[in-house]
Design a protein around this motif. Sequence first.
Motif, PDB file in Angstrom:
ATOM      1  N   LYS A  27       0.816  -1.221   0.000  1.00  0.00           N
ATOM      2  CA  LYS A  27       0.000   0.000   0.000  1.00  0.00           C
ATOM      3  C   LYS A  27       0.848   1.270   0.000  1.00  0.00           C
ATOM      4  O   LYS A  27       0.375   2.321  -0.416  1.00  0.00           O
ATOM      5  CB  LYS A  27      -0.960  -0.002   1.182  1.00  0.00           C
ATOM      6  CG  LYS A  27      -0.286   0.031   2.525  1.00  0.00           C
ATOM      7  CD  LYS A  27      -1.292  -0.016   3.646  1.00  0.00           C
ATOM      8  CE  LYS A  27      -0.544  -0.021   4.973  1.00  0.00           C
ATOM      9  NZ  LYS A  27      -1.450  -0.100   6.092  1.00  0.00           N
ATOM     10  N   GLN A  28       2.093   1.190   0.437  1.00  0.00           N
ATOM     11  CA  GLN A  28       2.971   2.364   0.425  1.00  0.00           C
ATOM     12  C   GLN A  28       3.135   2.906  -0.997  1.00  0.00           C
ATOM     13  O   GLN A  28       3.199   4.111  -1.202  1.00  0.00           O
ATOM     14  CB  GLN A  28       4.334   2.023   1.036  1.00  0.00           C
ATOM     15  CG  GLN A  28       5.315   3.179   1.073  1.00  0.00           C
ATOM     16  CD  GLN A  28       4.876   4.329   1.967  1.00  0.00           C
ATOM     17  OE1 GLN A  28       4.123   4.138   2.913  1.00  0.00           O
ATOM     18  NE2 GLN A  28       5.352   5.515   1.674  1.00  0.00           N
ATOM     19  N   PHE A  29       3.175   2.014  -1.982  1.00  0.00           N
ATOM     20  CA  PHE A  29       3.297   2.463  -3.360  1.00  0.00           C
ATOM     21  C   PHE A  29       2.091   3.315  -3.742  1.00  0.00           C
ATOM     22  O   PHE A  29       2.230   4.316  -4.433  1.00  0.00           O
ATOM     23  CB  PHE A  29       3.461   1.297  -4.339  1.00  0.00           C
ATOM     24  CG  PHE A  29       3.763   1.756  -5.732  1.00  0.00           C
ATOM     25  CD1 PHE A  29       5.051   2.071  -6.102  1.00  0.00           C
ATOM     26  CD2 PHE A  29       2.749   1.907  -6.664  1.00  0.00           C
ATOM     27  CE1 PHE A  29       5.341   2.531  -7.384  1.00  0.00           C
ATOM     28  CE2 PHE A  29       3.016   2.362  -7.945  1.00  0.00           C
ATOM     29  CZ  PHE A  29       4.319   2.672  -8.300  1.00  0.00           C
ATOM     30  N   GLY A  30       0.923   2.924  -3.274  1.00  0.00           N
ATOM     31  CA  GLY A  30      -0.277   3.713  -3.533  1.00  0.00           C
ATOM     32  C   GLY A  30      -0.174   5.101  -2.934  1.00  0.00           C
ATOM     33  O   GLY A  30      -0.600   6.088  -3.539  1.00  0.00           O
ATOM     34  N   LEU A  31       0.399   5.179  -1.736  1.00  0.00           N
ATOM     35  CA  LEU A  31       0.596   6.487  -1.107  1.00  0.00           C
ATOM     36  C   LEU A  31       1.582   7.335  -1.912  1.00  0.00           C
ATOM     37  O   LEU A  31       1.367   8.527  -2.110  1.00  0.00           O
ATOM     38  CB  LEU A  31       1.102   6.315   0.329  1.00  0.00           C
ATOM     39  CG  LEU A  31       0.124   5.656   1.300  1.00  0.00           C
ATOM     40  CD1 LEU A  31       0.810   5.371   2.643  1.00  0.00           C
ATOM     41  CD2 LEU A  31      -1.101   6.517   1.491  1.00  0.00           C
ATOM     42  N   VAL A  32       2.654   6.705  -2.369  1.00  0.00           N
ATOM     43  CA  VAL A  32       3.636   7.425  -3.188  1.00  0.00           C
ATOM     44  C   VAL A  32       2.970   7.900  -4.478  1.00  0.00           C
ATOM     45  O   VAL A  32       3.158   9.043  -4.899  1.00  0.00           O
ATOM     46  CB  VAL A  32       4.860   6.528  -3.494  1.00  0.00           C
ATOM     47  CG1 VAL A  32       5.782   7.177  -4.518  1.00  0.00           C
ATOM     48  CG2 VAL A  32       5.633   6.219  -2.217  1.00  0.00           C
ATOM     49  N   HIS A  33       2.178   7.020  -5.081  1.00  0.00           N
ATOM     50  CA  HIS A  33       1.485   7.377  -6.319  1.00  0.00           C
ATOM     51  C   HIS A  33       0.533   8.552  -6.098  1.00  0.00           C
ATOM     52  O   HIS A  33       0.424   9.446  -6.932  1.00  0.00           O
ATOM     53  CB  HIS A  33       0.723   6.161  -6.859  1.00  0.00           C
ATOM     54  CG  HIS A  33       0.155   6.371  -8.212  1.00  0.00           C
ATOM     55  ND1 HIS A  33      -1.168   6.647  -8.420  1.00  0.00           N
ATOM     56  CD2 HIS A  33       0.742   6.371  -9.438  1.00  0.00           C
ATOM     57  CE1 HIS A  33      -1.384   6.797  -9.709  1.00  0.00           C
ATOM     58  NE2 HIS A  33      -0.245   6.631 -10.350  1.00  0.00           N
ATOM     59  N   SER A  34      -0.126   8.586  -4.947  1.00  0.00           N
ATOM     60  CA  SER A  34      -1.074   9.669  -4.674  1.00  0.00           C
ATOM     61  C   SER A  34      -0.360  11.003  -4.460  1.00  0.00           C
ATOM     62  O   SER A  34      -0.966  12.060  -4.631  1.00  0.00           O
ATOM     63  CB  SER A  34      -1.944   9.341  -3.472  1.00  0.00           C
ATOM     64  OG  SER A  34      -1.189   9.342  -2.283  1.00  0.00           O
ATOM     65  N   LEU A  35       0.914  10.961  -4.092  1.00  0.00           N
ATOM     66  CA  LEU A  35       1.664  12.205  -3.891  1.00  0.00           C
ATOM     67  C   LEU A  35       1.834  12.988  -5.183  1.00  0.00           C
ATOM     68  O   LEU A  35       2.004  14.198  -5.155  1.00  0.00           O
ATOM     69  CB  LEU A  35       3.032  11.917  -3.271  1.00  0.00           C
ATOM     70  CG  LEU A  35       3.019  11.457  -1.828  1.00  0.00           C
ATOM     71  CD1 LEU A  35       4.430  11.071  -1.386  1.00  0.00           C
ATOM     72  CD2 LEU A  35       2.446  12.519  -0.919  1.00  0.00           C
ATOM     73  N   LYS A  36       1.768  12.287  -6.310  1.00  0.00           N
ATOM     74  CA  LYS A  36       1.907  13.004  -7.583  1.00  0.00           C
ATOM     75  C   LYS A  36       0.775  13.993  -7.774  1.00  0.00           C
ATOM     76  O   LYS A  36       0.950  15.020  -8.386  1.00  0.00           O
ATOM     77  CB  LYS A  36       2.007  12.034  -8.755  1.00  0.00           C
ATOM     78  CG  LYS A  36       0.692  11.526  -9.262  1.00  0.00           C
ATOM     79  CD  LYS A  36       0.868  10.724 -10.520  1.00  0.00           C
ATOM     80  CE  LYS A  36      -0.499  10.440 -11.105  1.00  0.00           C
ATOM     81  NZ  LYS A  36      -0.447   9.869 -12.392  1.00  0.00           N
ATOM     82  N   GLU A  37      -0.373  13.648  -7.227  1.00  0.00           N
ATOM     83  CA  GLU A  37      -1.527  14.537  -7.369  1.00  0.00           C
ATOM     84  C   GLU A  37      -1.341  15.827  -6.572  1.00  0.00           C
ATOM     85  O   GLU A  37      -1.693  16.899  -7.025  1.00  0.00           O
ATOM     86  CB  GLU A  37      -2.812  13.828  -6.924  1.00  0.00           C
ATOM     87  CG  GLU A  37      -3.091  12.517  -7.633  1.00  0.00           C
ATOM     88  CD  GLU A  37      -3.153  12.639  -9.143  1.00  0.00           C
ATOM     89  OE1 GLU A  37      -3.600  13.679  -9.656  1.00  0.00           O
ATOM     90  OE2 GLU A  37      -2.755  11.676  -9.820  1.00  0.00           O
ATOM     91  N   SER A  38      -0.772  15.704  -5.361  1.00  0.00           N
ATOM     92  CA  SER A  38      -0.649  16.887  -4.515  1.00  0.00           C
ATOM     93  C   SER A  38       0.674  17.628  -4.711  1.00  0.00           C
ATOM     94  O   SER A  38       0.732  18.827  -4.533  1.00  0.00           O
ATOM     95  CB  SER A  38      -0.814  16.492  -3.039  1.00  0.00           C
ATOM     96  OG  SER A  38       0.164  15.547  -2.678  1.00  0.00           O
ATOM     97  N   ASN A  39       1.731  16.924  -5.065  1.00  0.00           N
ATOM     98  CA  ASN A  39       3.053  17.559  -5.197  1.00  0.00           C
ATOM     99  C   ASN A  39       3.339  18.035  -6.615  1.00  0.00           C
ATOM    100  O   ASN A  39       3.661  19.187  -6.827  1.00  0.00           O
ATOM    101  CB  ASN A  39       4.163  16.599  -4.766  1.00  0.00           C
ATOM    102  CG  ASN A  39       4.219  16.423  -3.271  1.00  0.00           C
ATOM    103  OD1 ASN A  39       3.631  17.188  -2.535  1.00  0.00           O
ATOM    104  ND2 ASN A  39       4.925  15.403  -2.847  1.00  0.00           N
ATOM    105  N   SER A  40       3.274  17.093  -7.532  1.00  0.00           N
ATOM    106  CA  SER A  40       3.668  17.392  -8.896  1.00  0.00           C
ATOM    107  C   SER A  40       3.164  16.266  -9.788  1.00  0.00           C
ATOM    108  O   SER A  40       3.246  15.102  -9.412  1.00  0.00           O
ATOM    109  CB  SER A  40       5.190  17.482  -8.979  1.00  0.00           C
ATOM    110  OG  SER A  40       5.651  17.306 -10.290  1.00  0.00           O
ATOM    111  N   PRO A  41       2.689  16.585 -10.962  1.00  0.00           N
ATOM    112  CA  PRO A  41       2.250  15.511 -11.855  1.00  0.00           C
ATOM    113  C   PRO A  41       3.411  14.615 -12.302  1.00  0.00           C
ATOM    114  O   PRO A  41       3.200  13.492 -12.730  1.00  0.00           O
ATOM    115  CB  PRO A  41       1.632  16.253 -13.039  1.00  0.00           C
ATOM    116  CG  PRO A  41       2.152  17.636 -12.959  1.00  0.00           C
ATOM    117  CD  PRO A  41       2.478  17.893 -11.521  1.00  0.00           C
TER     118      PRO A  41
END
Length: 147
Positions: A27-41
Motif C-alpha cells: 500500500k505504500q506504493f499507492g501512497l507514493v502514487h497519490s503524492l503526484k496529485e498533490s506535489n507534482s504531476p
Amino acid sequence: MAANRQALNEQLQKIVDSLKEQGMLDKQFGLVHSLKESNSPFFLAEIIPMFCQNVQTILRDLTQTLDKEPVNYYDLEEYCIKLKGCTSSIGARRMALACVTLRQASENKNKDGCILALNGIKHEYYNLQSSLDSIVQLERRILCHNA
C-alpha cells in the motif's frame, strides 16, 4: 484524447494491481502514487528512476562489501538498513522482506547466507525493475496527454 488518457490510466492501474497481488508492491506504493496529485504531476515519473538508481548503487556496495576479505559486517548491515529504508519508502514489499533475510545473515556473520540473501534481493529487484520501467513509461505517456 481523454479516452486515450483514461485507457492509459487503466493500463497503469492494472500493472500496479498485479504487482500488489504478487506481493511485489504494498500500500505504500499507492501512497507514493497519490503524492503526484498533490506535489507534482511528474512526481512518480521522477521518483522511480531515483529509486532504481539508489538501489543499484546500494546493491553494488553490498556486492563489493561481500567480495572483500574479511567481510565488514558492520558496513554490510548499514547498507542493508539503507536498502530496506529505500525499498520500504516506495512500497517494494518483497525487496524489503528480502532485506530482513540479509540483515539476519549479516548479524550472524554468515557470509554464505549473506550471498544467498543478496542474490534474492537482486532477483526481486530485477523482477520489479521491468515493471517499474513500464509504470514510468505509462506515466510519461499520460503526462504527454495532459499537456
